[in-house]
Design a protein around this motif. Structure first.
Motif, PDB file in Angstrom:
ATOM      1  N   GLY A  98      -4.198 114.659  25.553  1.00 52.24           N
ATOM      2  CA  GLY A  98      -5.188 115.724  25.599  1.00 52.24           C
ATOM      3  C   GLY A  98      -5.428 116.324  24.222  1.00 52.24           C
ATOM      4  N   GLN A  99      -4.347 116.522  23.471  1.00 53.08           N
ATOM      5  CA  GLN A  99      -4.494 117.031  22.109  1.00 53.08           C
ATOM      6  C   GLN A  99      -5.359 116.104  21.271  1.00 53.08           C
ATOM      7  OE1 GLN A  99      -1.493 118.838  19.536  1.00 53.08           O
ATOM      8  NE2 GLN A  99      -0.003 118.312  21.112  1.00 53.08           N
ATOM      9  N   LEU A 100      -5.028 114.816  21.305  1.00 50.33           N
ATOM     10  CA  LEU A 100      -5.745 113.848  20.480  1.00 50.33           C
ATOM     11  C   LEU A 100      -7.240 113.872  20.806  1.00 50.33           C
ATOM     12  CD1 LEU A 100      -4.578 110.165  19.864  1.00 50.33           C
ATOM     13  CD2 LEU A 100      -6.973 110.784  20.116  1.00 50.33           C
ATOM     14  N   ARG A 101      -7.556 113.794  22.075  1.00 51.00           N
ATOM     15  CA  ARG A 101      -8.958 113.674  22.459  1.00 51.00           C
ATOM     16  C   ARG A 101      -9.717 114.988  22.313  1.00 51.00           C
ATOM     17  NH1 ARG A 101     -10.591 108.771  26.259  1.00 51.00           N
ATOM     18  NH2 ARG A 101      -9.709 107.200  24.868  1.00 51.00           N
ATOM     19  N   PHE A 102      -9.057 116.110  22.561  1.00 53.74           N
ATOM     20  CA  PHE A 102      -9.746 117.395  22.390  1.00 53.74           C
ATOM     21  C   PHE A 102      -9.979 117.657  20.908  1.00 53.74           C
ATOM     22  CE2 PHE A 102     -10.127 121.342  25.267  1.00 53.74           C
ATOM     23  CZ  PHE A 102     -11.284 121.745  24.618  1.00 53.74           C
ATOM     24  N   ARG A 103      -8.992 117.344  20.059  1.00 53.74           N
ATOM     25  CA  ARG A 103      -9.182 117.517  18.613  1.00 53.74           C
ATOM     26  C   ARG A 103     -10.330 116.641  18.114  1.00 53.74           C
ATOM     27  NH1 ARG A 103      -5.008 120.367  16.292  1.00 53.74           N
ATOM     28  NH2 ARG A 103      -3.017 120.374  17.409  1.00 53.74           N
ATOM     29  N   ALA A 104     -10.416 115.398  18.612  1.00 54.54           N
ATOM     30  CA  ALA A 104     -11.497 114.503  18.197  1.00 54.54           C
ATOM     31  C   ALA A 104     -12.847 115.045  18.659  1.00 54.54           C
ATOM     32  CB  ALA A 104     -11.257 113.109  18.765  1.00 54.54           C
ATOM     33  N   HIS A 105     -12.889 115.585  19.867  1.00 52.39           N
ATOM     34  CA  HIS A 105     -14.122 116.175  20.378  1.00 52.39           C
ATOM     35  C   HIS A 105     -14.563 117.349  19.511  1.00 52.39           C
ATOM     36  CE1 HIS A 105     -17.135 117.766  23.074  1.00 52.39           C
ATOM     37  NE2 HIS A 105     -16.436 118.852  23.286  1.00 52.39           N
ATOM     38  N   LEU A 106     -13.626 118.202  19.142  1.00 44.08           N
ATOM     39  CA  LEU A 106     -13.965 119.343  18.291  1.00 44.08           C
ATOM     40  C   LEU A 106     -14.388 118.886  16.902  1.00 44.08           C
ATOM     41  CD1 LEU A 106     -11.076 121.764  19.312  1.00 44.08           C
ATOM     42  CD2 LEU A 106     -13.491 121.962  19.947  1.00 44.08           C
ATOM     43  N   LEU A 107     -13.710 117.868  16.374  1.00 47.85           N
ATOM     44  CA  LEU A 107     -14.056 117.347  15.052  1.00 47.85           C
ATOM     45  C   LEU A 107     -15.457 116.766  15.041  1.00 47.85           C
ATOM     46  CD1 LEU A 107     -12.986 116.718  12.163  1.00 47.85           C
ATOM     47  CD2 LEU A 107     -12.210 114.518  13.058  1.00 47.85           C
ATOM     48  N   HIS A 157      -8.981 102.444  25.273  1.00 47.33           N
ATOM     49  CA  HIS A 157      -9.823 103.087  26.273  1.00 47.33           C
ATOM     50  C   HIS A 157     -11.006 103.802  25.622  1.00 47.33           C
ATOM     51  CE1 HIS A 157      -6.045 102.515  28.455  1.00 47.33           C
ATOM     52  NE2 HIS A 157      -6.763 102.574  29.563  1.00 47.33           N
ATOM     53  N   ALA A 158     -12.117 103.789  26.325  1.00 48.10           N
ATOM     54  CA  ALA A 158     -13.313 104.463  25.838  1.00 48.10           C
ATOM     55  C   ALA A 158     -13.129 105.969  25.868  1.00 48.10           C
ATOM     56  CB  ALA A 158     -14.516 104.069  26.695  1.00 48.10           C
ATOM     57  N   ASP A 159     -13.974 106.670  25.135  1.00 51.57           N
ATOM     58  CA  ASP A 159     -13.961 108.134  25.122  1.00 51.57           C
ATOM     59  C   ASP A 159     -15.408 108.586  25.189  1.00 51.57           C
ATOM     60  OD1 ASP A 159     -13.774 110.847  24.641  1.00 51.57           O
ATOM     61  OD2 ASP A 159     -12.238 110.646  23.099  1.00 51.57           O
ATOM     62  N   ASP A 160     -15.768 109.265  26.264  1.00 50.12           N
ATOM     63  CA  ASP A 160     -17.147 109.708  26.459  1.00 50.12           C
ATOM     64  C   ASP A 160     -17.467 110.983  25.680  1.00 50.12           C
ATOM     65  OD1 ASP A 160     -17.266 107.595  28.217  1.00 50.12           O
ATOM     66  OD2 ASP A 160     -17.156 108.840  30.034  1.00 50.12           O
ATOM     67  N   TYR A 161     -16.480 111.560  25.010  1.00 50.30           N
ATOM     68  CA  TYR A 161     -16.676 112.869  24.375  1.00 50.30           C
ATOM     69  C   TYR A 161     -16.458 112.883  22.874  1.00 50.30           C
ATOM     70  CZ  TYR A 161     -16.949 114.652  29.091  1.00 50.30           C
ATOM     71  OH  TYR A 161     -17.353 114.887  30.389  1.00 50.30           O
ATOM     72  N   ALA A 162     -16.057 111.764  22.288  1.00 51.34           N
ATOM     73  CA  ALA A 162     -15.857 111.718  20.835  1.00 51.34           C
ATOM     74  C   ALA A 162     -16.054 110.298  20.337  1.00 51.34           C
ATOM     75  CB  ALA A 162     -14.466 112.221  20.454  1.00 51.34           C
ATOM     76  N   PRO A 163     -16.714 110.117  19.191  1.00 45.89           N
ATOM     77  CA  PRO A 163     -16.884 108.778  18.629  1.00 45.89           C
ATOM     78  C   PRO A 163     -15.582 108.266  18.031  1.00 45.89           C
ATOM     79  CG  PRO A 163     -17.755 110.420  17.134  1.00 45.89           C
ATOM     80  CD  PRO A 163     -17.372 111.147  18.389  1.00 45.89           C
TER      81      PRO A 163
END
Length: 202
Positions: A98-107, A157-163
């Motif tokens: 969650g940290q990794l993906r939320f940080r990427a989304h914010l970035l 895995h894909a991520d729909d919220y961060a490139p």
């Protein structure tokens, strides 16, 4: 701290992983719901611009199976539910994911409302981070293996919220954190012992 990831969280008494910022009422209410043991289904996001209005439902297995396409908030929700179920090692995995993906989304969204997603992320880190990190750093080999699993999972895995570019930048910080833990593991164990915290591995 390395690229947003703390290098030695959870090694002292009452350690905090991040300082709380000013949090709007909606985020405060959401975090209160998230950490409440009496609420079975706290709010979680289903859309990038509306992350706190849709419930996450289903079993732990169902939530884990669909986590790839959920907002990163769902990984925190799963971590919370696993923690409450006593499945702490799995909770650590989804907390770091969650940290990794939320940080990427914010970035990837630097111009987003700082009182929205950023404040919610900071609130989640300040409420969930201390107990989970304190537990995780009690077994450094397991923690390092978990970090490697998180990185490998995100790679596959894909991520729909961060490139991918944002995700790779955040993963670079996570890898640096991992290297720092390896370099300081004796110090971490010693400090935990001095503070009365258990080390579950030699």
């Amino acid at each position: 701290m390395v690229n947003g990831f703390l290098v030695r969280p959870g090694i002292g008494k009452g350690a905090r992983c991040i300082h709380s910022l000013s949090i709007p009422l909606r985020a405060l209410l959401f975090v209160a719901a998230l950490v409440s043991a009496t609420l079975d289904q706290p709010a979680a996001g289903g859309a990038a611009g509306d992350i706190a209005n849709q419930p996450v439902s289903g079993s732990l297995e169902e939530l884990a199976g669909g986590i790839e396409h959920e907002h990163p908030l769902a990984a925190f929700e799963l971590s919370k539910r696993l923690w409450e179920a006593g499945r702490k090692d799995e909770a650590v995995f989804f907390f770091y994911l969650g940290q990794l993906r939320f940080r990427a989304h914010l970035l990837a969204n630097p111009n987003g409302d700082p009182t929205g997603g950023r404040a919610l992320f900071d609130a989640l880190m300040s409420t969930m981070g201390p107990p989970i990190n304190q537990y995780a750093f009690g077994d450094i080999p397991a923690l390092l293996a978990t970090i490697d699993r998180v990185i490998a999972w995100d790679d596959g895995h894909a991520d729909d919220y961060a490139p991918r570019k944002a995700r790779e930048e955040v993963k670079s910080g996570l890898k640096k954190m991992r290297d720092d833990v390896v370099a300081r593991q004796d110090e971490i164990r010693r400090t935990r012992s001095e503070n009365g915290l258990p080390n579950r591995s030699p």
